[in-house]
Design an enzyme around this catalytic site. Structure first.
Site, short mmCIF file in Angstrom:
data_model
loop_
_atom_site.label_atom_id
_atom_site.label_comp_id
_atom_site.label_asym_id
_atom_site.label_seq_id
_atom_site.Cartn_x
_atom_site.Cartn_y
_atom_site.Cartn_z
N ASN A 118 1.69 -0.96 -1.62
CA ASN A 118 0.45 -0.55 -2.32
C ASN A 118 -0.31 -1.80 -2.73
O ASN A 118 -0.03 -2.42 -3.76
CB ASN A 118 0.80 0.29 -3.55
N GLU A 119 -1.26 -2.15 -1.91
CA GLU A 119 -2.01 -3.38 -2.12
C GLU A 119 -3.05 -3.22 -3.22
O GLU A 119 -3.32 -2.09 -3.66
CB GLU A 119 -2.71 -3.77 -0.80
#
Ligand code: GLP
Length: 343
Positions: free
Chosen positions: A176-177
């Site tokens: 999850n950037e």
């Protein structure tokens, strides 16, 4: 800092059976620091083993959310040892891995599926049917349905009991950037250039690192009953400080863990080095002064006050949590003067 065995002790386990970590003061989420990475691995493995034994005794499954990367290796190593030497039984364990590169074939040396087999599953008795890992080998048109089914499978298993996490330098958990929302669920995501750079050596060049990955969402991770986020090494120190000390923002996704009721960060000394309670302990708690700490504090004070050390006044000490040092100030000033004279 106080020595504490565990922030989330479950009933029934003698506290003395868990490796000791230092509970770090003034973080926004419980944070434990161990001198070595080995300590972190043993501690987390013991947490998992303890739950597993309780569930096994009650003939109930244990659902584990698992992570890849260099960080959790010590946990897997210790769990394998517990299985081999102490008979820790994984037969009722159900696992869900956080993420997988996409596209990625199962047999590729870069696949997380293969990594999990080699580093964990091949060495313990988790049933093949109980292992779930996002599939990197699906065509694009099947990915979204797969992601929905992954979420359903977690739910059908009763939800994740313990979610193990590492943290990337971008602050990502899973993949999850930055920008991922708190409610995001399992999905295809584009990898951040920093993440691809960090993965480059394993892929023999950044150009070989996939552009995308399938990851559990932030919301999926936060739905786990307990979350353990580990970080090892000085290259994680900056992001760890943000994650445990700053206010929630979607720029550093790991900060969302602060909103989970049962999360802990488990760090080695290098990853904890930037935390306020480690760098400048006098700003957060009463310290036992040592000559080294006194010198560090005075250098810090000089920077803070924007003055040379010899110009620091008693008032500067009082205004910056260093009243304790006013008395030793004269000695320190003499020491510094002597050093200056000696050149
Ligand atoms: C990858 C993984 C993450 C992992 C991170 C840190 O990006 N998708 O789940 O936490 O790397 O890796 P490492 O533990 O090797 O530092």
């Amino acid at each position: 800092m106080t020595d504490t065995p565990l922030s989330t002790a479950e009933p029934g386990t003698p506290i003395s059976s868990l490796p000791l970590g230092q509970r770090i003061a003034k973080t926004r989420v419980p944070t434990l620091r161990f001198e070595s990475s080995e300590g972190t691995g043993h501690y987390v493995a013991q947490l998992i083993a303890r739950l597993l034994r309780q569930r096994n005794q009650a003939d109930k499954p244990t659902v584990l959310g698992l992570a890849t990367g260099s960080t959790p290796i010590g946990v897997y190593r210790e769990l394998i040892r517990l299985h081999r030497e102490e008979g820790l039984d994984f037969s009722r364990v159900v696992t869900f891995n956080l993420d997988e590169y996409w596209p990625m074939s199962e047999e590729s040396i870069h696949s997380y599926r293969r990594w999990m087999r080699e580093n964990f599953f091949d060495h313990v008795n988790v049933a093949q049917a109980n292992i779930h890992i996002p599939r990197g080998d699906l065509p694009r048109r099947s990915v979204d349905t797969f992601c929905e089914e992954y979420e359903q499978a977690i739910e059908e298993a009763g939800g994740i009991d313990i979610q193990l996490l590492g943290v990337g330098r971008t602050g990502h958990i899973g993949f999850n950037e930055p920008g991922s929302s708190r409610d995001s669920r399992t999905r295809l995501i584009t990898l951040d250039p920093v993440t691809r750079k960090d993965a480059a050596s394993g892929f023999y060049g950044e150009e070989n690192v996939p552009l995308r990955a399938i990851t559990m969402g932030v919301g999926t991770i936060l739905s786990a009953r307990q979350v353990i986020c580990m970080a090892l090494g000085e290259h994680k120190a900056a992001v760890v400080r943000q994650a445990v000390e700053e206010r929630p923002t979607d720029r550093i996704v790991a900060i969302f863990l602060q909103t989970h009721p049962d999360t802990q960060f488990v760090l080695d000394a290098a990853a904890a080095a930037d935390l306020t309670a480690i760098r400048t302990p006098w700003t957060v708690e009463t310290v036992n002064w040592t000559p080294l700490l006194e010198r560090q504090a005075v250098i810090w004070l000089a920077q803070k006050a924007g003055k040379p050390i010899l110009k620091l006044e008693a008032r500067d000490f009082h205004e910056h949590h260093l009243a304790d040092l006013v008395e030793v100030r004269t000695g320190l000033v003499q020491d510094v003067s002597a050093c200056v004279r000696r050149g």
